[in-house]
Design a protein around this motif. Structure first.
Motif, PDB file in Angstrom:
ATOM      1  N   ARG A 135      18.274  41.744 -41.391  1.00 29.88           N
ATOM      2  CA  ARG A 135      18.480  40.443 -42.476  1.00 29.88           C
ATOM      3  C   ARG A 135      16.894  41.075 -42.756  1.00 29.88           C
ATOM      4  NH1 ARG A 135      20.675  34.661 -42.261  1.00 29.88           N
ATOM      5  NH2 ARG A 135      23.227  35.731 -41.787  1.00 29.88           N
ATOM      6  N   ALA A 136      15.971  41.409 -42.081  1.00 32.58           N
ATOM      7  CA  ALA A 136      14.242  41.488 -42.558  1.00 32.58           C
ATOM      8  C   ALA A 136      14.393  42.294 -42.617  1.00 32.58           C
ATOM      9  CB  ALA A 136      13.849  41.443 -40.872  1.00 32.58           C
ATOM     10  N   ARG A 137      15.380  43.515 -42.702  1.00 36.23           N
ATOM     11  CA  ARG A 137      14.797  44.544 -43.326  1.00 36.23           C
ATOM     12  C   ARG A 137      15.847  44.950 -44.432  1.00 36.23           C
ATOM     13  NH1 ARG A 137      17.008  47.063 -37.778  1.00 36.23           N
ATOM     14  NH2 ARG A 137      19.218  47.290 -38.472  1.00 36.23           N
ATOM     15  N   ARG A 138      16.262  43.953 -44.683  1.00 41.56           N
ATOM     16  CA  ARG A 138      17.262  43.645 -45.771  1.00 41.56           C
ATOM     17  C   ARG A 138      16.842  43.221 -46.739  1.00 41.56           C
ATOM     18  NH1 ARG A 138      21.767  40.572 -45.419  1.00 41.56           N
ATOM     19  NH2 ARG A 138      20.915  39.114 -46.604  1.00 41.56           N
ATOM     20  N   ARG A 139      15.713  42.116 -46.481  1.00 42.49           N
ATOM     21  CA  ARG A 139      15.141  41.570 -47.759  1.00 42.49           C
ATOM     22  C   ARG A 139      13.352  42.024 -47.227  1.00 42.49           C
ATOM     23  NH1 ARG A 139      15.173  38.512 -51.238  1.00 42.49           N
ATOM     24  NH2 ARG A 139      13.712  36.702 -50.795  1.00 42.49           N
ATOM     25  N   GLY A 140      12.791  42.889 -46.198  1.00 41.62           N
ATOM     26  CA  GLY A 140      11.801  43.623 -46.972  1.00 41.62           C
ATOM     27  C   GLY A 140      11.169  43.013 -46.108  1.00 41.62           C
ATOM     28  N   VAL A 141      11.106  41.814 -45.625  1.00 39.61           N
ATOM     29  CA  VAL A 141      10.425  41.065 -44.575  1.00 39.61           C
ATOM     30  C   VAL A 141      10.173  41.418 -43.318  1.00 39.61           C
ATOM     31  CG1 VAL A 141      10.449  39.010 -43.504  1.00 39.61           C
ATOM     32  CG2 VAL A 141      11.220  39.115 -45.590  1.00 39.61           C
ATOM     33  N   PRO A 142       8.195  41.174 -42.791  1.00 37.48           N
ATOM     34  CA  PRO A 142       7.746  41.910 -41.711  1.00 37.48           C
ATOM     35  C   PRO A 142       7.688  40.303 -40.934  1.00 37.48           C
ATOM     36  CG  PRO A 142       6.067  40.751 -43.502  1.00 37.48           C
ATOM     37  CD  PRO A 142       7.437  40.748 -44.168  1.00 37.48           C
ATOM     38  N   LEU A 143       8.245  41.048 -39.252  1.00 40.77           N
ATOM     39  CA  LEU A 143       8.530  40.668 -38.155  1.00 40.77           C
ATOM     40  C   LEU A 143       7.868  40.884 -37.840  1.00 40.77           C
ATOM     41  CD1 LEU A 143      12.875  40.237 -37.521  1.00 40.77           C
ATOM     42  CD2 LEU A 143      11.104  38.649 -38.836  1.00 40.77           C
ATOM     43  N   ILE A 144       6.427  40.246 -37.907  1.00 40.99           N
ATOM     44  CA  ILE A 144       5.355  40.424 -37.101  1.00 40.99           C
ATOM     45  C   ILE A 144       4.435  39.701 -35.661  1.00 40.99           C
ATOM     46  CG2 ILE A 144       2.527  40.572 -37.050  1.00 40.99           C
ATOM     47  CD1 ILE A 144       2.732  40.042 -40.071  1.00 40.99           C
ATOM     48  N   PRO A 145       4.660  40.142 -34.314  1.00 43.27           N
ATOM     49  CA  PRO A 145       4.818  39.338 -33.107  1.00 43.27           C
ATOM     50  C   PRO A 145       3.220  38.403 -32.838  1.00 43.27           C
ATOM     51  CG  PRO A 145       4.522  41.838 -32.600  1.00 43.27           C
ATOM     52  CD  PRO A 145       4.545  41.499 -34.027  1.00 43.27           C
ATOM     53  N   VAL A 146       3.568  37.746 -31.981  1.00 43.92           N
ATOM     54  CA  VAL A 146       2.457  36.531 -31.865  1.00 43.92           C
ATOM     55  C   VAL A 146       2.529  36.567 -30.724  1.00 43.92           C
ATOM     56  CG1 VAL A 146       2.227  34.427 -31.180  1.00 43.92           C
ATOM     57  CG2 VAL A 146       2.860  35.063 -33.579  1.00 43.92           C
ATOM     58  N   ASP A 147       3.507  36.637 -29.600  1.00 39.73           N
ATOM     59  CA  ASP A 147       3.433  36.805 -27.955  1.00 39.73           C
ATOM     60  C   ASP A 147       2.169  38.079 -27.825  1.00 39.73           C
ATOM     61  OD1 ASP A 147       5.429  35.115 -27.315  1.00 39.73           O
ATOM     62  OD2 ASP A 147       6.771  36.234 -26.946  1.00 39.73           O
ATOM     63  N   SER A 148       1.390  37.862 -26.906  1.00 37.94           N
ATOM     64  CA  SER A 148       0.133  38.337 -26.575  1.00 37.94           C
ATOM     65  C   SER A 148       1.388  40.087 -26.328  1.00 37.94           C
ATOM     66  CB  SER A 148      -0.369  38.118 -25.283  1.00 37.94           C
ATOM     67  OG  SER A 148       0.384  37.772 -24.250  1.00 37.94           O
ATOM     68  N   GLU A 149       2.124  40.289 -25.663  1.00 35.12           N
ATOM     69  CA  GLU A 149       2.695  41.306 -24.032  1.00 35.12           C
ATOM     70  C   GLU A 149       3.350  42.027 -26.308  1.00 35.12           C
ATOM     71  OE1 GLU A 149       3.157  38.232 -21.871  1.00 35.12           O
ATOM     72  OE2 GLU A 149       3.431  39.062 -23.770  1.00 35.12           O
ATOM     73  N   HIS A 150       4.019  41.725 -26.717  1.00 38.70           N
ATOM     74  CA  HIS A 150       4.696  42.111 -28.311  1.00 38.70           C
ATOM     75  C   HIS A 150       3.286  42.710 -28.978  1.00 38.70           C
ATOM     76  CE1 HIS A 150       8.039  39.889 -26.893  1.00 38.70           C
ATOM     77  NE2 HIS A 150       8.841  41.208 -26.788  1.00 38.70           N
ATOM     78  N   SER A 151       2.423  41.825 -29.221  1.00 37.57           N
ATOM     79  CA  SER A 151       1.581  41.984 -30.036  1.00 37.57           C
ATOM     80  C   SER A 151       0.420  43.195 -29.674  1.00 37.57           C
ATOM     81  CB  SER A 151      -0.013  40.752 -30.090  1.00 37.57           C
ATOM     82  OG  SER A 151      -0.807  41.037 -31.218  1.00 37.57           O
ATOM     83  N   ALA A 152       0.301  43.797 -28.515  1.00 37.71           N
ATOM     84  CA  ALA A 152      -0.413  44.544 -27.621  1.00 37.71           C
ATOM     85  C   ALA A 152       0.234  46.123 -28.183  1.00 37.71           C
ATOM     86  CB  ALA A 152      -0.548  44.091 -25.925  1.00 37.71           C
ATOM     87  N   ILE A 153       1.881  45.786 -28.205  1.00 33.23           N
ATOM     88  CA  ILE A 153       2.570  47.694 -28.136  1.00 33.23           C
ATOM     89  C   ILE A 153       2.793  47.413 -29.953  1.00 33.23           C
ATOM     90  CG2 ILE A 153       4.901  48.097 -28.617  1.00 33.23           C
ATOM     91  CD1 ILE A 153       5.376  46.286 -26.037  1.00 33.23           C
ATOM     92  N   PHE A 154       2.153  45.847 -30.834  1.00 32.60           N
ATOM     93  CA  PHE A 154       2.581  46.547 -32.198  1.00 32.60           C
ATOM     94  C   PHE A 154       1.002  47.191 -32.227  1.00 32.60           C
ATOM     95  CE2 PHE A 154       1.887  44.173 -36.537  1.00 32.60           C
ATOM     96  CZ  PHE A 154       1.955  44.756 -37.253  1.00 32.60           C
ATOM     97  N   GLN A 155       0.108  46.728 -32.184  1.00 33.58           N
ATOM     98  CA  GLN A 155      -1.091  47.145 -31.601  1.00 33.58           C
ATOM     99  C   GLN A 155      -1.347  48.398 -31.380  1.00 33.58           C
ATOM    100  OE1 GLN A 155      -4.888  44.328 -31.570  1.00 33.58           O
ATOM    101  NE2 GLN A 155      -2.977  43.312 -30.789  1.00 33.58           N
ATOM    102  N   ALA A 156      -0.940  48.577 -30.534  1.00 31.05           N
ATOM    103  CA  ALA A 156      -0.805  50.105 -29.599  1.00 31.05           C
ATOM    104  C   ALA A 156       0.024  51.399 -30.741  1.00 31.05           C
ATOM    105  CB  ALA A 156      -0.288  49.220 -28.184  1.00 31.05           C
ATOM    106  N   LEU A 157       1.303  49.983 -31.019  1.00 28.43           N
ATOM    107  CA  LEU A 157       2.168  51.674 -32.305  1.00 28.43           C
ATOM    108  C   LEU A 157       0.733  51.888 -33.348  1.00 28.43           C
ATOM    109  CD1 LEU A 157       5.197  50.332 -31.423  1.00 28.43           C
ATOM    110  CD2 LEU A 157       4.581  52.437 -30.456  1.00 28.43           C
ATOM    111  N   ASN A 158      -0.075  50.906 -33.749  1.00 28.28           N
ATOM    112  CA  ASN A 158      -0.280  51.286 -35.550  1.00 28.28           C
ATOM    113  C   ASN A 158      -0.196  52.763 -35.565  1.00 28.28           C
ATOM    114  OD1 ASN A 158      -1.350  50.389 -37.280  1.00 28.28           O
ATOM    115  ND2 ASN A 158      -3.349  50.562 -36.707  1.00 28.28           N
ATOM    116  N   GLY A 159       0.184  53.254 -37.160  1.00 29.60           N
ATOM    117  CA  GLY A 159      -0.523  54.638 -37.230  1.00 29.60           C
ATOM    118  C   GLY A 159       0.601  56.100 -36.094  1.00 29.60           C
ATOM    119  N   SER A 160       1.672  55.147 -34.915  1.00 31.78           N
ATOM    120  CA  SER A 160       2.481  56.183 -34.138  1.00 31.78           C
ATOM    121  C   SER A 160       3.812  56.139 -34.064  1.00 31.78           C
ATOM    122  CB  SER A 160       2.460  56.142 -33.088  1.00 31.78           C
ATOM    123  OG  SER A 160       1.057  56.052 -32.476  1.00 31.78           O
ATOM    124  N   ARG A 161       5.059  56.882 -34.251  1.00 37.03           N
ATOM    125  CA  ARG A 161       6.310  57.170 -34.399  1.00 37.03           C
ATOM    126  C   ARG A 161       6.867  56.732 -33.151  1.00 37.03           C
ATOM    127  NH1 ARG A 161       8.617  62.213 -36.174  1.00 37.03           N
ATOM    128  NH2 ARG A 161       7.606  62.803 -34.038  1.00 37.03           N
TER     129      ARG A 161
END
Length: 381
Positions: A135-161
């Motif tokens: 549903r998030a993909r269909r609506r174009g809605v970002p899911l931005i993680p708040v958990d410290s662990e997932h935020s860390a991965i989200f940040q570490a992946l910045n600019g990477s595939r």
């Protein structure tokens, strides 16, 4: 100015989100707040942040709240109130910080309304990850993680595939009993379990940290947030909680995100991404810290992490059952109805009895959730 709604404003994540709002009053306005039964704290928040709407669990709580908040603030309650806070206001970002599977449907309502989601309610993805992400993909809605662990991965992946990623590694503090053997867990008390060595969290999450259920939920959440299979998600015990998680790429480069254990850092990043304004958190001093230590995850010492992987690989309704049974078992432990080690036995027994439904819709997920709660409440140990 970014307008926010907060689902779970009186909990640990909610109150720390409001710390960020107070630290950056020029950046944020609070549009709506939803809480459960902590009317006194919600009234205090309403007086300070002047949202246009607040919601509580029941009509009785709403009646208690009215008269204790400034005029002009709409008071609602129950599911209708949660939906209004999630979707029926001018907020552009919804902080989904309710504890447990109750946060799933209001988060879906926020997605359907086109709101960006700052996601702290991991159970939403655990129970219904395939539905939420689609549903998030269909609506174009970002899911931005708040958990410290997932935020860390989200940040570490910045600019990477993600196709270049060999593995995601979630770090775990080890919880309140990380230095105890299983034999030493016999007879531990609720008060013992609530003494987390690193983080300030609510009671349920703190117990989940002690059993490692919290990390299991995060493994399942990572699978949906980052679209990777379970073979590429690893867990490492890191007692200092300084490296919040890291990513290893196929070229064997490793990118980690480090910081002091303060949830206001990932909360603020979820709200300000891609900007990084000044944070109220303390700076990290590695020289003062001196060293960082690590231990391999022990699946025998922490059976809940094994059960989470098994439920994740089974998929379908298994993950919803894992979560629901755990919520009930933790509540029974906090009520001093069962011993600490019975939590994992209840969850495992409930999973063994479950006949998973593949690719479930929300109705099947609700049925599995209700069934698991009933089983876990009756489960002997």
């Amino acid at each position: 100015m970014k307008k926010l709604s907060i689902l779970g404003s009186t909990g640990s994540i909610g109150t720390q989100t409001l710390d960020i709002v107070a630290f950056h009053p020029e950046r944020f306005r609070v549009e709506a707040l939803a809480a459960g039964s902590n009317v006194e704290l919600l009234a205090e928040q309403a007086r300070k942040f002047r949202p246009r709407l607040v919601s509580v669990a029941t009509k009785a709580h709403a009646e208690k709240l009215e008269g204790n908040i400034p005029e002009g603030i709409t008071v609602m309650y129950g599911e209708e109130g949660l939906r209004a806070v999630a979707a029926e206001n001018d907020a552009s970002v919804v902080v989904s910080a309710m504890v447990g599977s109750a946060g799933c449907e209001p988060t879906l309502a926020a997605i359907e309304a086109g709101k960006a989601i700052a996601l702290a309610n991991k159970e939403t993805l655990v129970a219904a990850g395939h539905i939420v992400t689609a549903r998030a993909r269909r609506r174009g809605v970002p899911l931005i993680p708040v958990d410290s662990e997932h935020s860390a991965i989200f940040q570490a992946l910045n600019g990477s595939r993600i196709d270049d990623v060999l593995a995601l590694t979630l770090t775990a503090s080890g919880g309140s009993f990380r230095d105890r053997t299983r034999d030493e867990l016999e007879g531990v008390t609720v008060a013992d379990a609530l003494k987390h060595p690193n983080w300030s969290m609510g009671a349920k999450v703190t117990i989940d940290s002690a059993t490692m259920a919290n990390k299991g939920l995060e493994v399942i959440e990572a699978r949906w947030l980052f679209d990777v299979d379970y073979d590429r998600i690893r867990v490492l015990i890191h007692p200092e909680s300084i490296i919040h998680s890291y990513v290893e790429f196929y070229d064997k480069s490793v990118i980690a995100q480090l910081g002091a254990p303060d949830m206001r850092v990932p909360i603020q990043y979820a709200l300000t991404h891609p900007e990084r304004p000044l944070s109220p958190a303390e700076s990290l001093d590695l020289a003062e810290l001196g060293k960082l230590t690590f231990r391999p995850m022990d699946f025998e010492r922490y059976p809940m992490i094994r059960l989470a992987y098994e439920a994740g690989r089974t998929a379908g309704t298994a993950t919803a059952v894992f979560n629901a049974a755990n919520e009930v078992a933790v509540a029974r432990f906090l009520a001093e109805e069962i011993p600490f080690l019975a939590i994992e036995r209840i969850v495992e027994t409930t999973l063994e009895k479950h006949d998973p439904v593949a690719d479930p819709d929300l109705g099947a997920i609700r049925e599995a959730d209700a069934w698991a709660r009933s089983e876990a409440k009756l489960c002997k140990f």
